[in-house]
Write an enzyme that holds these catalytic residues in place. Structure first.
Site, short mmCIF file in Angstrom:
data_model
loop_
_atom_site.label_atom_id
_atom_site.label_comp_id
_atom_site.label_asym_id
_atom_site.label_seq_id
_atom_site.Cartn_x
_atom_site.Cartn_y
_atom_site.Cartn_z
N GLY A 1 0.83 -1.19 0.00
CA GLY A 1 0.00 0.00 0.00
C GLY A 1 0.87 1.24 0.00
N PHE A 2 0.76 2.06 1.05
CA PHE A 2 1.51 3.32 1.17
C PHE A 2 1.14 4.25 0.01
CE2 PHE A 2 3.82 0.11 3.47
CZ PHE A 2 4.07 0.74 4.68
N HIS A 3 -0.14 4.39 -0.20
CA HIS A 3 -0.62 5.30 -1.22
C HIS A 3 -2.09 5.63 -0.95
CE1 HIS A 3 -1.55 1.26 -3.00
NE2 HIS A 3 -2.72 1.84 -3.06
N SER A 4 -2.59 6.58 -1.74
CA SER A 4 -4.01 6.91 -1.73
C SER A 4 -4.47 6.92 -3.19
CB SER A 4 -4.20 8.29 -1.09
OG SER A 4 -5.52 8.73 -1.27
N ARG B 1 -3.63 4.31 2.72
CA ARG B 1 -3.74 2.94 3.26
C ARG B 1 -2.38 2.23 3.27
NH1 ARG B 1 -6.77 2.19 -1.51
NH2 ARG B 1 -7.35 4.25 -0.82
#
Ligand code: T46
Length: 146
Positions: free
Chosen positions: A49-52, A97
């Site tokens: 994840g580590f993104h929107s 997230r």
């Protein structure tokens, strides 16, 4: 539950020979389904994840095993434990997230409102904060929008 997120409880049709869970667009998830994908084989110490997303809506369903999801916006943060195939985590636009603590053999199914588009991703956290602050300052309520 924080802004633009919700827990979805799906039908769990139980018989002595097992469980069946249907997911229908605009009924069980609040969007039209354009794509599904699944994530398997994640090493237990890995995080993803580590993104929107700017526009995408998704429902994340752990079909087997368990994992945790940290959801964040500029004002709030929560950790959701997914371990029940009859429960989905709805994530709307502009929610950061991070998925972690995948159990061995876990299977994460995702149903999505749009086709894959890298342009819809915000992968830099500072860029995310800049974009999201404009929206969340205008909508400070912590209730879900669905
Ligand atoms: C999300 C979480 C829950 C594709 O080519 N097509 C696709 O439909 C997807 C989802 C990904 N990809 C490519 C893009 C990357 O080169 O697959 C690679 C891995 O994607 P990513 O690093 O974005 O995977 P995750 O696990 O960090 O995030 C994924 C989804 O991308 C994302 O939308 O919310 O699962």
């Amino acid at each position: 539950m924080m802004y633009n997120c919700a827990l979805l409880k799906f039908k769990d049709i139980v018989r002595k020979d097992g469980h069946l869970t249907p997911i229908e667009e605009k009924i069980d998830v609040p969007f039209k389904i354009k794509r599904i994908y699944y994530i398997t084989g994640v090493a237990q110490k890995s995080a993803r994840g580590f993104h929107s997303h700017r526009k995408l809506q998704q429902a994340l369903i752990c079909l087997h095993g368990s994992l945790k999801i940290r959801i964040k916006n500029p004002n709030e943060e929560e950790i959701i434990n997914l371990n029940d195939p009859s429960v989905g985590l709805y994530i709307g636009p502009l929610v950061w997230r991070e998925m972690f603590d995948f159990s061995k053999g876990s299977v994460l199914l995702v149903v999505a409102s749009e086709h894959y588009s890298e342009e819809d991703y915000i992968r830099d956290y500072n860029l995310y904060l800049n974009e999201a602050k404009k929206i969340f300052q205008a909508n400070p309520a912590d209730d879900s929008k669905i």
